[in-house]
Design a protein around this motif. Structure first.
Motif, PDB file in Angstrom:
ATOM      1  N   ALA A   4       2.416  -1.967 -11.578  1.00 26.25           N
ATOM      2  CA  ALA A   4       3.589  -1.949 -12.451  1.00 26.25           C
ATOM      3  C   ALA A   4       4.707  -1.107 -11.825  1.00 26.25           C
ATOM      4  N   TYR A   5       4.321  -0.006 -11.213  1.00 26.91           N
ATOM      5  CA  TYR A   5       5.260   0.881 -10.500  1.00 26.91           C
ATOM      6  C   TYR A   5       5.927   0.107  -9.359  1.00 26.91           C
ATOM      7  N   MET A   6       5.140  -0.654  -8.603  1.00 26.81           N
ATOM      8  CA  MET A   6       5.654  -1.432  -7.482  1.00 26.81           C
ATOM      9  C   MET A   6       6.597  -2.538  -7.970  1.00 26.81           C
ATOM     10  N   PHE A   7       6.215  -3.223  -9.046  1.00 28.79           N
ATOM     11  CA  PHE A   7       7.066  -4.281  -9.589  1.00 28.79           C
ATOM     12  C   PHE A   7       8.429  -3.725 -10.011  1.00 28.79           C
ATOM     13  N   GLU A   8       8.439  -2.528 -10.560  1.00 27.50           N
ATOM     14  CA  GLU A   8       9.717  -1.900 -10.935  1.00 27.50           C
ATOM     15  C   GLU A   8      10.580  -1.685  -9.700  1.00 27.50           C
ATOM     16  N   HIS A   9       9.958  -1.241  -8.598  1.00 28.28           N
ATOM     17  CA  HIS A   9      10.703  -1.063  -7.349  1.00 28.28           C
ATOM     18  C   HIS A   9      11.339  -2.373  -6.902  1.00 28.28           C
ATOM     19  N   LEU A  10      10.528  -3.413  -6.845  1.00 32.69           N
ATOM     20  CA  LEU A  10      11.027  -4.697  -6.355  1.00 32.69           C
ATOM     21  C   LEU A  10      12.129  -5.242  -7.246  1.00 32.69           C
ATOM     22  N   LYS A  11      11.957  -5.086  -8.559  1.00 37.24           N
ATOM     23  CA  LYS A  11      13.003  -5.554  -9.478  1.00 37.24           C
ATOM     24  C   LYS A  11      14.308  -4.814  -9.220  1.00 37.24           C
ATOM     25  N   GLN A  12      14.230  -3.510  -8.981  1.00 36.81           N
ATOM     26  CA  GLN A  12      15.440  -2.739  -8.721  1.00 36.81           C
ATOM     27  C   GLN A  12      16.065  -3.122  -7.378  1.00 36.81           C
ATOM     28  N   LEU A  13      15.235  -3.244  -6.340  1.00 31.83           N
ATOM     29  CA  LEU A  13      15.748  -3.581  -5.010  1.00 31.83           C
ATOM     30  C   LEU A  13      16.404  -4.954  -4.976  1.00 31.83           C
ATOM     31  N   LEU A  14      15.967  -5.834  -5.860  1.00 32.26           N
ATOM     32  CA  LEU A  14      16.506  -7.192  -5.874  1.00 32.26           C
ATOM     33  C   LEU A  14      17.551  -7.407  -6.954  1.00 32.26           C
ATOM     34  N   SER A  15      17.882  -6.342  -7.682  1.00 30.84           N
ATOM     35  CA  SER A  15      18.871  -6.454  -8.764  1.00 30.84           C
ATOM     36  C   SER A  15      20.108  -5.598  -8.549  1.00 30.84           C
ATOM     37  N   ASP A  16      19.937  -4.448  -7.895  1.00 27.51           N
ATOM     38  CA  ASP A  16      21.007  -3.450  -7.855  1.00 27.51           C
ATOM     39  C   ASP A  16      21.763  -3.381  -6.537  1.00 27.51           C
ATOM     40  N   TYR A  17      21.448  -4.248  -5.566  1.00 25.14           N
ATOM     41  CA  TYR A  17      22.024  -4.083  -4.231  1.00 25.14           C
ATOM     42  C   TYR A  17      22.713  -5.351  -3.715  1.00 25.14           C
ATOM     43  N   PRO A  77       0.835  -1.209   0.000  1.00 25.56           N
ATOM     44  CA  PRO A  77       0.000   0.000   0.000  1.00 25.56           C
ATOM     45  C   PRO A  77       0.867   1.255   0.000  1.00 25.56           C
ATOM     46  N   ASP A  78       0.484   2.213  -0.805  1.00 26.87           N
ATOM     47  CA  ASP A  78       1.261   3.449  -0.971  1.00 26.87           C
ATOM     48  C   ASP A  78       0.291   4.624  -0.885  1.00 26.87           C
ATOM     49  N   TRP A  79       0.364   5.384   0.191  1.00 27.15           N
ATOM     50  CA  TRP A  79      -0.600   6.456   0.438  1.00 27.15           C
ATOM     51  C   TRP A  79      -0.269   7.738  -0.328  1.00 27.15           C
ATOM     52  N   HIS A  80       0.831   7.733  -1.036  1.00 25.28           N
ATOM     53  CA  HIS A  80       1.241   8.903  -1.811  1.00 25.28           C
ATOM     54  C   HIS A  80       0.932   8.737  -3.293  1.00 25.28           C
ATOM     55  N   HIS A  81       0.948   7.492  -3.767  1.00 25.15           N
ATOM     56  CA  HIS A  81       0.744   7.233  -5.195  1.00 25.15           C
ATOM     57  C   HIS A  81      -0.752   7.339  -5.537  1.00 25.15           C
ATOM     58  N   PRO A  82      -1.124   8.126  -6.538  1.00 24.95           N
ATOM     59  CA  PRO A  82      -2.550   8.371  -6.823  1.00 24.95           C
ATOM     60  C   PRO A  82      -3.316   7.154  -7.336  1.00 24.95           C
ATOM     61  N   ASP A  83      -2.616   6.136  -7.850  1.00 23.30           N
ATOM     62  CA  ASP A  83      -3.307   4.988  -8.445  1.00 23.30           C
ATOM     63  C   ASP A  83      -3.435   3.791  -7.507  1.00 23.30           C
ATOM     64  N   CYS A  84      -2.769   3.818  -6.361  1.00 28.41           N
ATOM     65  CA  CYS A  84      -2.738   2.654  -5.487  1.00 28.41           C
ATOM     66  C   CYS A  84      -4.134   2.307  -4.976  1.00 28.41           C
ATOM     67  N   LEU A  85      -4.545   1.071  -5.224  1.00 32.22           N
ATOM     68  CA  LEU A  85      -5.827   0.540  -4.779  1.00 32.22           C
ATOM     69  C   LEU A  85      -7.018   1.361  -5.274  1.00 32.22           C
ATOM     70  N   THR A  86      -6.883   1.861  -6.485  1.00 31.20           N
ATOM     71  CA  THR A  86      -7.974   2.540  -7.176  1.00 31.20           C
ATOM     72  C   THR A  86      -8.309   1.715  -8.423  1.00 31.20           C
ATOM     73  N   LYS A  87      -9.192   2.247  -9.263  1.00 27.84           N
ATOM     74  CA  LYS A  87      -9.490   1.555 -10.522  1.00 27.84           C
ATOM     75  C   LYS A  87      -8.281   1.511 -11.440  1.00 27.84           C
ATOM     76  N   ASN A  88      -7.272   2.323 -11.123  1.00 31.03           N
ATOM     77  CA  ASN A  88      -6.017   2.324 -11.888  1.00 31.03           C
ATOM     78  C   ASN A  88      -4.917   1.563 -11.154  1.00 31.03           C
ATOM     79  N   ASN A  89      -5.323   0.620 -10.311  1.00 30.51           N
ATOM     80  CA  ASN A  89      -4.346  -0.099  -9.488  1.00 30.51           C
ATOM     81  C   ASN A  89      -3.291  -0.824 -10.327  1.00 30.51           C
ATOM     82  N   ALA A  90      -3.630  -1.220 -11.537  1.00 30.77           N
ATOM     83  CA  ALA A  90      -2.647  -1.896 -12.391  1.00 30.77           C
ATOM     84  C   ALA A  90      -1.463  -0.996 -12.686  1.00 30.77           C
ATOM     85  N   GLU A  91      -1.734   0.297 -12.822  1.00 26.76           N
ATOM     86  CA  GLU A  91      -0.633   1.239 -13.056  1.00 26.76           C
ATOM     87  C   GLU A  91       0.288   1.280 -11.840  1.00 26.76           C
ATOM     88  N   TYR A  92      -0.332   1.282 -10.660  1.00 23.27           N
ATOM     89  CA  TYR A  92       0.490   1.279  -9.455  1.00 23.27           C
ATOM     90  C   TYR A  92       1.247  -0.040  -9.310  1.00 23.27           C
TER      91      TYR A  92
END
Length: 586
Positions: free
Chosen positions: A190-203, A173-188
């Protein structure tokens, strides 16, 4: 439509921005099932580690408010609207002033290592949506602060340097992102998946993920697909249970459980971790209110005796330093672990289940009894447990002193000679059997607890913080995303608070237990009295209660026990969550 087609359709739709708000499965596709759980060998190190350090840190430390929950704004996924806090316009701009010039990743992780902790959990993104790493798909991140540096990268490098295993905490859950848990949740998503991919690839090597889904469902995050990505990027990684509930065909969530700010039940088959605060809050609120070393050390002992781990949290200051009292407590825990860590690391809870007396750990043919009872000045220094179903080959007291043992059909009697250590008396037993294979032995019925108690207090701040609540008539309260149990607290103006447990008739007593509410272990001096011949007589005088105070005393007969609070930390109002009294065992 076949399940693989559903996944393919989702990918195609996501590519063109029309993905589903929710991704539900009647049954998981076969290619996703192998990625749901870690293997037993992957989880083995975690079960043996027993102790980790958690840190909640972000720009919210500037406002001295709870992480995310101190923001007065929308809370998607929380199920509870904010009623107060820092206005979101102000909160969401705190990062523009965040400049922790005293931050030193090497110093932090060396402290973790010296504390005896085997792993470290860091908040890369809390519910407020701010990224404490150099996220590529947002400007709301640490590298856009005056500090500019990637804190997560420096912490990861330090963990790898010192051999401390690393977990990323990440809130779906992200209280700052406008799409989180809305009808546009898919957009959020995708945003979250990018975070996880980076956190698990770059560190570098990442050993675990600590999700915090606030009770959301798997279909909000497409958890099966998310887990496949996670375990593909970091083979061997373990993931906690908060990944999103309700996954079809997989009723148990996560590789391990997470009781928060409370002890887990005795459980030695499924891994679990108690996460709690070293002070009274997850994040920096000024650094003035903290639990004592003894309280924190005994929380660790209790958690391990119940079969779990402890992740002990501190909230660093906005300048980037660890609160000095917290740092000292970690150091003291490290000193204790250096002396007695053999009774903690690589052990299993049992064979005795925890009780008022303490708890046990074991490894192979060795049993460690952690006797946490205070005997007072006049009490008999003796504990009787159920018979241990194995021959005892040798016995010693790791914490110093002498003991006498008698293991017969009448029970395992342990008599101490002149022990003074009020923190923990560790009895080490070598037995002629594998202790890990002994069926857990129940101990709570050693004494007969008095259930019918009338509570009387000098004052009470509210109905949910009254004697009635404490002794079984209250309701839980909601705070920071979960239900918390009730407790008794006096009014602020009550300068000499007291609490009486009154029984239906005079009882023969020899044991009692007290515990404070875990966020407020503030008692620094107290007295226990009992009523005899119409007068109150002192039974015990102590300095701290903490989470598991237990007192064994010479038998008394009384109808009333009174606890008087004489001093609290920084003038705090006490919060007593447990007041249990036991009849003498016949």
């Amino acid at each position: 439509m076949k399940k693989f087609s559903v996944v393919l359709l989702w990918l195609l739709l996501a590519k063109f921005g029309f993905a589903q708000e929710l991704v539900k499965y009647d049954e998981l596709p076969e290619d996703l099932k192998p990625f749901i759980y870690a293997s037993q060998s992957d989880v083995k190190w975690f079960k043996e580690a027993k102790f980790g350090v958690f840190m909640h840190w972000g720009p919210y430390s500037l406002a001295k408010v709870p992480a995310s929950w101190g923001r007065f704004g929308d809370r998607p996924g929380a199920g509870k609207k904010a009623k107060n806090g820092v206005p979101k316009e102000e909160y969401d701009n705190l990062y523009k002033r965040f400049n922790p010039t005293e931050f030193d990743a090497d110093k932090w992780i060396k402290m973790v290592k010296d504390a005896g902790a085997k792993y470290f959990i860091f908040t890369t993104k809390h519910h407020d949506g701010f990224c404490m790493f150099d996220a590529k798909n947002t400007d709301y991140k640490i590298t856009n602060t005056p500090f500019k540096r990637d804190i997560a990268k420096e912490l990861a490098d330090a963990c790898h340097k010192y051999g401390v295993k690393l977990f990323w905490y990440y809130s779906q859950p992200d209280w700052h992102h406008p799409d989180c848990l809305t009808k546009n949740n898919a957009e959020y998503r995708a945003y979250m998946f990018e975070h996880l991919k980076q956190l698990l690839s770059d560190y570098g090597k990442i050993d675990g993920l600590f999700f915090d889904g606030l009770g959301t469902k798997y279909y909000h995050w497409d958890t099966p697909k998310m887990l496949k990505m996670i375990r593909t990027l970091q083979p061997g990684i373990i993931v906690n249970r908060r990944w999103g509930a309700g996954m079809p065909g997989f009723p148990v969530s996560g590789d391990y459980d997470n009781p928060e700010q409370e002890f887990g039940a005795f459980e030695v088959d499924r891994p679990w971790e108690m996460c709690c605060t070293i002070s009274e809050a997850w994040s920096w609120t000024g650094g003035k209110r903290f639990k004592t070393y003894q309280t924190n050390q005994r929380i660790l002992i209790r958690a391990v005796c119940s079969g779990g781990n402890l992740a002990l949290n501190t909230g660093p200051s906005p300048e980037g330093f660890i609160n000095p009292p917290d740092e000292q407590i970690y150091s003291q825990i490290g000193d204790w672990m250096n002396k007695y860590g053999e009774s903690i690391y690589h052990t299993k809870g049992g064979p005795y289940k925890p009780g008022a007396w303490g708890g046990a750990t074991c490894r192979g043919n060795t049993v460690y009894l952690h006797i946490l009872t205070d005997f007072g000045k006049n009490g008999s220094q003796e504990i009787t447990l159920p018979t241990l179903p194995a021959k005892i080959k040798s016995a010693s007291l790791l914490t110093g002193g002498e003991i006498e043992l008698d293991n017969s059909k009448n029970g395992l009697s342990i008599r101490f000679k002149g022990v003074q250590n009020k923190l923990d008396h560790i009895v080490k037993l070598e037995i002629a059997a594998n202790a890990e294979e002994i069926n857990p032995i129940e101990t709570v019925c050693l004494n007969s607890e008095i259930k019918s108690i009338q509570g009387i207090a000098s004052s009470s701040v509210s109905l949910n913080k009254s004697p009635d609540a404490l002794f079984g008539k209250g309701k839980s309260v909601f705070a920071e995303g979960k239900k918390h149990k009730i407790w008794w607290s006096p009014e602020n103006k009550d300068k000499s608070p007291w609490l009486i447990a009154e029984f239906e008739r005079a009882e023969d007593l020899d044991y009692l237990m007290l515990a404070e509410q875990i966020r407020n272990c503030s008692v620094r001096k107290f007295e226990i009295e009992y009523l005899t011949n119409g007068k109150w007589k002192t039974l015990y005088e102590g300095e701290q209660i903490g989470m598991d105070f237990s007192l064994k005393f010479s038998e008394i007969k009384t109808k009333s026990i009174r606890m008087k609070i004489l001093k609290t930390n920084k003038g705090r109002v006490p919060a007593i969550g447990v007041f249990r009294v036991f009849r003498k065992q016949k």
